[in-house]
Write a protein that holds these residues in place. Structure first.
Motif, PDB file in Angstrom:
ATOM      1  N   LYS A  52       0.815  -1.205   0.000  1.00 51.55           N
ATOM      2  CA  LYS A  52       0.000   0.000   0.000  1.00 51.55           C
ATOM      3  C   LYS A  52       0.859   1.270   0.000  1.00 51.55           C
ATOM      4  N   ARG A  57      -3.532   3.536  -3.910  1.00 45.53           N
ATOM      5  CA  ARG A  57      -4.881   3.295  -4.428  1.00 45.53           C
ATOM      6  C   ARG A  57      -5.085   1.810  -4.706  1.00 45.53           C
ATOM      7  N   ALA A  58      -6.191   1.288  -4.221  1.00 47.67           N
ATOM      8  CA  ALA A  58      -6.499  -0.130  -4.423  1.00 47.67           C
ATOM      9  C   ALA A  58      -6.616  -0.459  -5.903  1.00 47.67           C
ATOM     10  N   VAL A  59      -7.126   0.471  -6.687  1.00 44.31           N
ATOM     11  CA  VAL A  59      -7.275   0.211  -8.115  1.00 44.31           C
ATOM     12  C   VAL A  59      -5.904  -0.005  -8.776  1.00 44.31           C
ATOM     13  N   THR A  60      -4.901   0.715  -8.318  1.00 41.51           N
ATOM     14  CA  THR A  60      -3.549   0.550  -8.861  1.00 41.51           C
ATOM     15  C   THR A  60      -2.965  -0.790  -8.447  1.00 41.51           C
ATOM     16  N   ARG A  61      -3.119  -1.161  -7.177  1.00 39.39           N
ATOM     17  CA  ARG A  61      -2.606  -2.448  -6.709  1.00 39.39           C
ATOM     18  C   ARG A  61      -3.273  -3.602  -7.444  1.00 39.39           C
ATOM     19  N   ASN A  62      -4.571  -3.513  -7.614  1.00 37.97           N
ATOM     20  CA  ASN A  62      -5.288  -4.572  -8.322  1.00 37.97           C
ATOM     21  C   ASN A  62      -4.877  -4.652  -9.781  1.00 37.97           C
ATOM     22  N   LYS A  65      -1.548  -6.476  -9.935  1.00 29.40           N
ATOM     23  CA  LYS A  65      -1.742  -7.914  -9.744  1.00 29.40           C
ATOM     24  C   LYS A  65      -2.368  -8.560 -10.976  1.00 29.40           C
TER      25      LYS A  65
END
Length: 129
Positions: A52, A57-62, A65
């Motif tokens: 993190k 941003r969760a959208v970037t991490r997802n 992946k």
């Protein structure tokens, strides 16, 4: 490779991650580090770590992946445990969101990373015989 990403192709347990992390990083790019370890399994396995603090941003991490898993499925890696770890921030003030350009850059970087792992293992296997 069959093109799937079933549970047996993932590194999920903490002990499995730890055993690969104990080894030296195999490859580095601008944003990622790849750790590899040979395995006795008949196929390669993948673990992805997107912290993190480097991608708030969760959208970037997802996205990271998702791209990594897609490229892993498409590549024909030998029997390796691979961990791809995000090592530098990918969000800047100029590119705060997951833009098409950022996705293309990350995809190219991850392709180089996985291709170099495949080449190195092929070279190692050739020199061992």
């Amino acid at each position: 490779m069959t093109g799937d990403f079933s549970r047996d192709r993932r590194i999920v347990k903490t002990d499995e991650f730890s055993s690969v992390f104990r080894l030296r990083p195999a490859y580095r790019t601008a944003h990622f580090v790849l750790y590899t370890r040979r395995t006795q399994l008949p196929h390669a396995r993948l673990g992805v770590v997107a912290a993190k603090r480097f991608a708030p941003r969760a959208v970037t991490r997802n996205t990271i992946k998702r791209i990594t898993r897609e490229l892993f499925r498409q590549s024909a890696l030998p029997a390796l445990d691979c961990i791809v770890r995000l090592s530098k921030p990918v969000n800047t003030r100029q590119d705060p969101a997951t833009t098409g350009r950022l996705k293309a850059e990350l995809r190219a970087e991850l392709q180089r990373l996985l291709a170099s792992a495949s080449r190195r293992e092929a070279d190692d296997a050739g020199s061992a015989t």
